[in-house]
Design an enzyme around this catalytic site. Structure first.
Site, short mmCIF file in Angstrom:
data_model
loop_
_atom_site.label_atom_id
_atom_site.label_comp_id
_atom_site.label_asym_id
_atom_site.label_seq_id
_atom_site.Cartn_x
_atom_site.Cartn_y
_atom_site.Cartn_z
N SER A 150 0.81 -1.03 -0.05
CA SER A 150 -0.15 -0.02 -0.11
C SER A 150 0.77 1.26 0.04
O SER A 150 1.53 1.32 -1.12
CB SER A 150 -0.99 0.01 1.18
OG SER A 150 -1.89 0.84 1.23
N ASP A 227 -10.47 -5.55 -2.42
CA ASP A 227 -9.80 -4.49 -1.91
C ASP A 227 -10.59 -3.22 -1.77
O ASP A 227 -10.66 -2.68 -2.76
CB ASP A 227 -8.21 -4.36 -2.19
CG ASP A 227 -7.54 -3.37 -1.47
OD1 ASP A 227 -8.08 -2.42 -1.29
OD2 ASP A 227 -6.47 -3.37 -1.76
N HIS A 261 -7.47 -5.79 1.42
CA HIS A 261 -6.09 -4.97 1.74
C HIS A 261 -5.29 -5.58 2.76
O HIS A 261 -4.31 -5.19 2.98
CB HIS A 261 -6.44 -3.69 1.74
CG HIS A 261 -5.27 -2.71 1.51
ND1 HIS A 261 -4.96 -2.38 0.03
CD2 HIS A 261 -4.90 -2.01 2.28
CE1 HIS A 261 -4.01 -1.18 0.21
NE2 HIS A 261 -3.77 -1.13 1.43
N1 LIG Z 1 -8.88 3.04 8.45
C1 LIG Z 1 -7.99 1.96 8.68
C2 LIG Z 1 -6.67 1.97 7.64
C3 LIG Z 1 -5.49 1.65 7.96
C4 LIG Z 1 -5.05 0.64 7.00
O1 LIG Z 1 -5.79 -0.24 6.46
N2 LIG Z 1 -3.56 0.44 6.99
C5 LIG Z 1 -3.12 -0.75 6.00
C6 LIG Z 1 -2.29 -0.12 5.16
S1 LIG Z 1 -3.34 1.16 4.10
C7 LIG Z 1 -2.04 1.70 3.08
O2 LIG Z 1 -1.06 2.08 3.37
C8 LIG Z 1 -2.36 -1.66 7.27
O3 LIG Z 1 -1.61 -1.98 6.73
N3 LIG Z 1 -2.80 -1.74 8.33
C9 LIG Z 1 -2.12 -2.43 9.27
C10 LIG Z 1 -2.83 -3.86 9.75
O4 LIG Z 1 -2.10 -4.40 10.50
O5 LIG Z 1 -3.48 -4.28 8.90
C11 LIG Z 1 -7.31 2.20 10.02
O6 LIG Z 1 -7.00 3.16 10.53
O7 LIG Z 1 -6.81 1.15 10.54
#
Ligand SMILES: N[C@@H](CCC(=O)N[C@@H](CSC=O)C(=O)NCC(=O)O)C(=O)O
Length: 284
Positions: A150, A227, A261
């Site tokens: 991402s 996603d 995602h």
């Molecule tokens: N609203 C969500 C968004 C945060 C999220 O989905 N982060 C992803 C990367 S998105 C793009 O860079 C991520 O990797 N999260 C960490 C995980 O361990 O899943 C929120 O605030 O959580």
């Protein structure tokens, strides 16, 4: 400046260590993790893969959720996991949203006054941290690759294209491919780089490919069809695929049906990504 061990675990026959240090790039304390596989003979140098994480992450998300260590151990490849932003600062607005400021450094050097002192994650990841890694771990500087997820996929693609001789291969999970044209990118670039969109182009993977491609390294990109961020047009992988096709860049783009995602998606395909990099990092 020295690095201090914060934690150490045995995993997949190797050692995962987390370090803290004072960064000259961000002028803050920083944390990173390194996995070194077991059974590395004496003074041997091994290949390394950088993994850049996404919004809201630290170095720990990948370590705890990706399940990558057995694949890295199988190939005797080290993994280097940086954090996603400076830490310990309290700039007004820095902690107000998940997609800007802390946890959202976007792997660039900010030029706007408020951010330019500390938000220098580009220098941190491609200049400062590699020196620290080479000084402290048995990693071969000529066998290094980069991947990310991402916002970290954006980081991996742009850093590789801006430093085309530094990395043997590049891969990304659901990367933000065209940040100048999506809401996340417009917010980050306006905040860190200012309103002049010409300054954004050097951190946009589609624009870098159009201007400087093709590159010698191959690129692997996996994207989940379910996603939510892909469906909201934050990622725009088709624009990157089109730029690669126009320039004759070698790209393997997999649309993975039904995946989202999350780290469930990453953990499913991380062995494929490590196998892909191993192809270019090891004598086969
Ligand atoms: N609203 C969500 C968004 C945060 C999220 O989905 N982060 C992803 C990367 S998105 C793009 O860079 C991520 O990797 N999260 C960490 C995980 O361990 O899943 C929120 O605030 O959580």
């Amino acid at each position: 400046m020295g690095i201090n061990v914060k934690s150490k675990w045995k995993v997949a026959g190797g050692i995962l260590s987390q370090y803290e240090h004072q960064s000259t790039s961000t002028k803050t304390g920083m944390t990173f993790s390194v996995f070194v596989p077991g059974d590395v003979p004496g003074d041997a140098k091994i290949p390394g893969i950088y993994y850049l994480s996404g919004l809201t992450c630290t170095d720990e998300n990948f370590c705890q959720k990706a399940g990558a260590f057995s694949s890295a151990a199988k190939h005797k490849v080290a993994l280097i996991l940086p954090d996603t932003s400076p830490r310990g600062t309290d700039i007004p607005g820095e902690h107000d949203s998940y997609d800007f400021g802390s946890g959202a450094g976007f792997y660039l050097n900010a030029t706007e006054d408020k951010w330019s002192e500390n938000y220098r994650m580009y220098d941190y990841v491609c200049v400062e941290l590699p020196k620290i890694v080479l000084d402290n771990f048995p990693i071969d500087p000529d066998r290094v690759s980069i991947m990310g997820h991402s916002m970290g996929g954006h980081g991996a693609l742009t850093i590789a294209m801006k430093n085309p001789t530094s990395y043997k291969s590049v891969s990304a999970f659901a990367p933000i491919c065209n940040p100048s044209k999506c809401a996340w990118g417009v917010k980050a670039f306006t905040g860190y780089l200012g309103a002049d969109e010409s300054a954004w182009l050097e951190y946009d993977a589609v624009e870098l490919m159009k201007s400087f491609g093709p590159f010698k390294f191959e690129i692997l990109l996996d994207q989940g069809s379910s996603d939510n961020f892909y469906q909201q047009k934050q990622l725009l992988p088709e624009a990157f695929e089109q730029a690669c096709n126009e320039k004759g860049q070698v790209l393997k783009f997999n649309m993975q049906a039904g995946y989202d995602h999350s780290y469930y998606f990453i953990s499913t395909f991380v062995p494929d990504h490590i196998d892909f990099h191993a192809n270019f990092l090891l004598d086969n």
